[in-house]
Design a protein around this motif. Sequence first.
Motif, mmCIF file in Angstrom:
data_model
loop_
_atom_site.group_PDB
_atom_site.id
_atom_site.type_symbol
_atom_site.label_atom_id
_atom_site.label_comp_id
_atom_site.label_asym_id
_atom_site.label_seq_id
_atom_site.Cartn_x
_atom_site.Cartn_y
_atom_site.Cartn_z
ATOM 1 N N ALA A 1 4.392 4.950 7.536
ATOM 2 C CA ALA A 1 5.404 5.699 8.274
ATOM 3 C C ALA A 1 6.692 4.902 8.389
ATOM 4 N N ALA A 2 6.581 3.622 8.718
ATOM 5 C CA ALA A 2 7.768 2.777 8.853
ATOM 6 C C ALA A 2 8.495 2.636 7.522
ATOM 7 N N ALA A 3 7.735 2.435 6.441
ATOM 8 C CA ALA A 3 8.360 2.297 5.120
ATOM 9 C C ALA A 3 9.081 3.576 4.717
ATOM 10 N N ALA A 4 8.460 4.723 4.982
ATOM 11 C CA ALA A 4 9.090 6.005 4.648
ATOM 12 C C ALA A 4 10.378 6.197 5.436
ATOM 13 N N ALA A 5 10.330 5.927 6.739
ATOM 14 C CA ALA A 5 11.517 6.133 7.567
ATOM 15 C C ALA A 5 12.639 5.180 7.186
ATOM 16 N N GLN A 6 12.298 3.922 6.919
ATOM 17 C CA GLN A 6 13.320 2.959 6.521
ATOM 18 C C GLN A 6 13.989 3.360 5.212
ATOM 19 N N ALA A 7 13.207 3.951 4.312
ATOM 20 C CA ALA A 7 13.761 4.372 3.017
ATOM 21 C C ALA A 7 14.381 5.764 3.076
ATOM 22 N N GLY A 8 14.279 6.441 4.222
ATOM 23 C CA GLY A 8 14.826 7.792 4.333
ATOM 24 C C GLY A 8 14.063 8.803 3.513
ATOM 25 N N GLY B 1 0.782 -1.229 0.000
ATOM 26 C CA GLY B 1 0.000 0.000 0.000
ATOM 27 C C GLY B 1 0.810 1.272 0.000
ATOM 28 N N VAL B 2 2.145 1.168 -0.103
ATOM 29 C CA VAL B 2 3.017 2.346 -0.026
ATOM 30 C C VAL B 2 4.041 2.287 -1.158
ATOM 31 N N VAL B 3 4.218 3.405 -1.870
ATOM 32 C CA VAL B 3 5.192 3.464 -2.960
ATOM 33 C C VAL B 3 5.993 4.747 -2.839
ATOM 34 N N GLU B 4 7.117 4.760 -3.521
ATOM 35 C CA GLU B 4 7.922 5.984 -3.632
ATOM 36 C C GLU B 4 7.597 6.681 -4.944
ATOM 37 N N ARG C 1 2.112 -3.371 15.863
ATOM 38 C CA ARG C 1 3.192 -3.221 16.838
ATOM 39 C C ARG C 1 4.553 -3.333 16.155
ATOM 40 N N GLU C 2 4.688 -4.285 15.240
ATOM 41 C CA GLU C 2 5.957 -4.449 14.530
ATOM 42 C C GLU C 2 6.289 -3.219 13.683
ATOM 43 N N GLN C 3 5.273 -2.615 13.078
ATOM 44 C CA GLN C 3 5.524 -1.429 12.269
ATOM 45 C C GLN C 3 5.919 -0.244 13.151
ATOM 46 N N LEU C 4 5.330 -0.135 14.334
ATOM 47 C CA LEU C 4 5.751 0.916 15.267
ATOM 48 C C LEU C 4 7.210 0.719 15.655
ATOM 49 N N VAL C 5 7.590 -0.505 15.944
ATOM 50 C CA VAL C 5 8.979 -0.796 16.309
ATOM 51 C C VAL C 5 9.909 -0.477 15.142
ATOM 52 N N THR C 6 9.495 -0.824 13.931
ATOM 53 C CA THR C 6 10.309 -0.515 12.744
ATOM 54 C C THR C 6 10.481 0.991 12.587
ATOM 55 N N LEU C 7 9.404 1.744 12.776
ATOM 56 C CA LEU C 7 9.482 3.204 12.686
ATOM 57 C C LEU C 7 10.448 3.755 13.726
ATOM 58 N N LEU C 8 10.322 3.311 14.965
ATOM 59 C CA LEU C 8 11.185 3.814 16.038
ATOM 60 C C LEU C 8 12.633 3.422 15.824
ATOM 61 N N GLY C 9 12.873 2.320 15.130
ATOM 62 C CA GLY C 9 14.238 1.855 14.920
ATOM 63 C C GLY C 9 14.888 2.332 13.646
ATOM 64 N N ALA D 1 15.884 -4.676 -10.349
ATOM 65 C CA ALA D 1 14.606 -4.119 -10.814
ATOM 66 C C ALA D 1 14.011 -3.170 -9.793
ATOM 67 N N TYR D 2 14.118 -3.519 -8.516
ATOM 68 C CA TYR D 2 13.565 -2.692 -7.444
ATOM 69 C C TYR D 2 14.626 -2.494 -6.368
ATOM 70 N N PRO D 3 15.586 -1.616 -6.632
ATOM 71 C CA PRO D 3 16.637 -1.406 -5.626
ATOM 72 C C PRO D 3 16.039 -0.881 -4.325
ATOM 73 N N ARG D 4 16.465 -1.436 -3.229
ATOM 74 C CA ARG D 4 15.967 -1.027 -1.918
ATOM 75 C C ARG D 4 16.865 0.082 -1.389
ATOM 76 N N ARG D 5 16.284 1.261 -1.229
ATOM 77 C CA ARG D 5 17.090 2.373 -0.765
ATOM 78 C C ARG D 5 17.089 2.416 0.754
ATOM 79 N N ARG D 6 18.150 2.908 1.306
ATOM 80 C CA ARG D 6 18.259 3.074 2.743
ATOM 81 C C ARG D 6 18.648 4.520 3.021
ATOM 82 N N GLY D 7 17.768 5.224 3.687
ATOM 83 C CA GLY D 7 18.079 6.614 4.002
ATOM 84 C C GLY D 7 18.873 6.736 5.280
ATOM 85 N N TRP D 8 18.985 5.642 6.027
ATOM 86 C CA TRP D 8 19.674 5.673 7.311
ATOM 87 C C TRP D 8 20.625 4.499 7.355
ATOM 88 N N VAL D 9 21.825 4.732 7.820
ATOM 89 C CA VAL D 9 22.808 3.661 7.924
ATOM 90 C C VAL D 9 22.582 2.951 9.251
#
Length: 816
Positions: free
Chosen positions: A349-356, A322-325, A383-391, A720-728
């Motif tokens: 929110a978690a997907a956005a934060a993980q991708a920076g 349900g979330v795209v860049e 709960r898992e998505q909240l933890v992913t966002l916080l991390g 085909a779908y490179p996974r970006r990381r906005g945070w190291v």
Amino acid sequence: MTGTDVRNEADDSGPSGYAAARLRLLCEEGRSGPPRRAALAKLTDDWLAGLFTAGARDLRGVSLVAVGGYGRGELSPRSDLDLLLLHDGNAPDAVAALADRLWYPVWDLGLALDHSVRTPAEARRTAGEDLKAHLGLLDARHLAGDLGLTAALRTTVLADWRNQAPKRLPELRDLCAERAERQGELQYLLEPDLKEARGGLRDATALRAVAASWLADAPREGLADARRRLLDARDALHLVTGRATDRLALQEQDQVAAGLGLLDADTLLRQVYEAARVISYAGDVTWREVGRVLRSRSVRPRLRAMLGGGRPVAERSPLAEGVVEQEGEAVLARSARPDRDPVLPLRAAAAAAQAGLPLSLHAVRRLAAVARPLPTPWPAEAREQLVTLLGSGRPTVDVWEALEAEGLISRLLPDWERVRCRPQRNAVHIWTVDRHLIETAVRASELTRRVGRPDLLLVSALLHDIGKGWPGDHSVAGEIIARDVAARIGFDPADATVLATLVRHHLLLVETATRRDLEDPATVRAVADAVGTQSTLELLHALTEADALATGPAAWSSWRGSLVADLVRRVGAVLAGDGPDEPEPAAPTAEQERLAIEAFRTGSPVLALRAQPEPAGEEEAPGAPEPLGVELVIAVPDQPAVLPAVAGVLAVHRLTVRTAELRTLRLPDDVDDGALLLLNWRVAAEYGSLPQAARLRADLVRALDGSLDIAGRLAERDAAYPRRRGWVAPPPRVTVAPAASHHATVIEVRTQDAPGLLFRIGMALEKAGVRVRSMHVSTLGANAVDAFYVTTGTGAPLPDGDAASLARVLEETLRA
């Protein structure tokens, strides 16, 4: 006294009459805020118009123009008067004399004056050379004289602004950023500058200028009210101090609060912080939109030429279900249904934060408008998505602020409202309570490799000061709130107790280490009794460090860190006992036995894929988070490379592993004395629906016989779908657990979850020539916490040197 009466008295009495009328207006009961600013501007307009008329007489081609804040009619009691005497250049001497007749009465009254005398061409040239002058002219307002001259200048200046926007707006953005770096963020300062700090009146004016360019616009909701609150606070500050100051000093805050009819200085600061937060967020959204528009303007002509005309379609890359860049933002997919998917706000929110990536304004507002509330307790995915966002490290801050701007945080966590924008009158703290909690989570995300339950660390970081919104000891109040929040978001009672303990004692280690005698056994025993377990001590140590680092530079030092570490070592020794042995596996279920027998008879893998209800059944290990997704059971004859084959097939099919167990299963005596591997995994689809079990089995057979190139397939997918990381993420940590098992060597892996992670680990273990006796894998948010019980080919634990070497090889593999 009416506005007409004030004007007439000012006209009749000259400068002294204006001064008296001005003083009465400022002291008038019941008139404040926008009405008083408008009345003060009107009074000043009429007085200056009178001076102009008296001095100009038969002079033509001259006008008096208010610019800047005065042009906007935002006259605070001690505001500067920004004036431009505009003329056509035909009578310079007469214009100079007129200027003297205008400026000197203003100076005589002790009013601050910013003035200039220019022709339209000179004004336009100055605006082209000086960005601040151009901004002031955007608010030009006619006061007296030749209206056509003023109108022509306004039209020309505005047209120049719009034509030059691609050049001017980046300059303005840099100017705002430089000022923010110099003045700090208004929403966190104990003595903020209401005008110059980030989120202050200067930024609100910059947003007006962006809107005037027609290139982009700021989100309007709440912006006018935020600007009004800051102007009201500045008015009261001017009246309290009698000076033209914009800095809200500590010693004046109580009086300013009283002047505004507020309860106390903390209430004043909360209102100021809330206003600044609205303006800051509007600025973030607006400047992001400016950048997007400018990039599209430079790219589209080239794309159109390449594509032969037409409007190019923005590329959309999947981030989560349900979330795209799209164009540098995380947006909702076209198929997303927030009205039917209550987890979507947290997943987005978690997907956005993980991708920076920033979470788009449109997405956040749509989620706030139509998303269903989460049930109580939350489903495991939420709960898992909240933890992913916080991390997710530093990107968490911007995403969290976006959710908070639209009220989603208080809806998810109602207790948050009490700490939102709450000031901390302590020189050690550099943030408000709510921002400190998020900063602590950011710091904790860097320490997740040190703990076995990163999810509990991150949630305790978010909640450790939640009690500051209540009277009394915030740790005591926070313990109650944390236990309630933990149950509401779906942690089991054992985990809720750990979280409550962490919040209750989050100051225990640093206070004991710096104020007590660590040589006294009673001191160490008291801490051990309060903490209870080794795993809680491990979490509390990390939380203590994260809390101190998020407080400010004065709260943590190498000396404090060494004292706390010494205390933790002593307490750990008290709590230490014999290490736990390999968990005793539960007896196989009837279905697992059936699958095992079938796998043995056919000599090939057999699997079952079925939905797993929430919450998990009682067979879950105590303290483990409830599982997500569906259960996948695989029985396969014991043979090499089973782990990388299974993990690789799941990665190829875009299945995320939430929990995984692998163990050797001996067949019943009446069947055979052979051995099979039994894998019991819980998986979830990364996007879309689950694949059919038959397809998984077919690919698993091919993977085991070597005809399926898993590494190649994963490489193609990543291309085909490179996974970006906005945070190291913190680097992986691989250790050998000492004395953890009498029958095997236990390799513990703590790292960032990623597609194909188990495949890479399995391949590394396979290349090392070790046998995986059993494994226990957990994915907690975005963190993988795995334990592999490995042996030599003969079934013995690895020699110490071989075990250490294997840990180094695994760590290097995961770092690559």
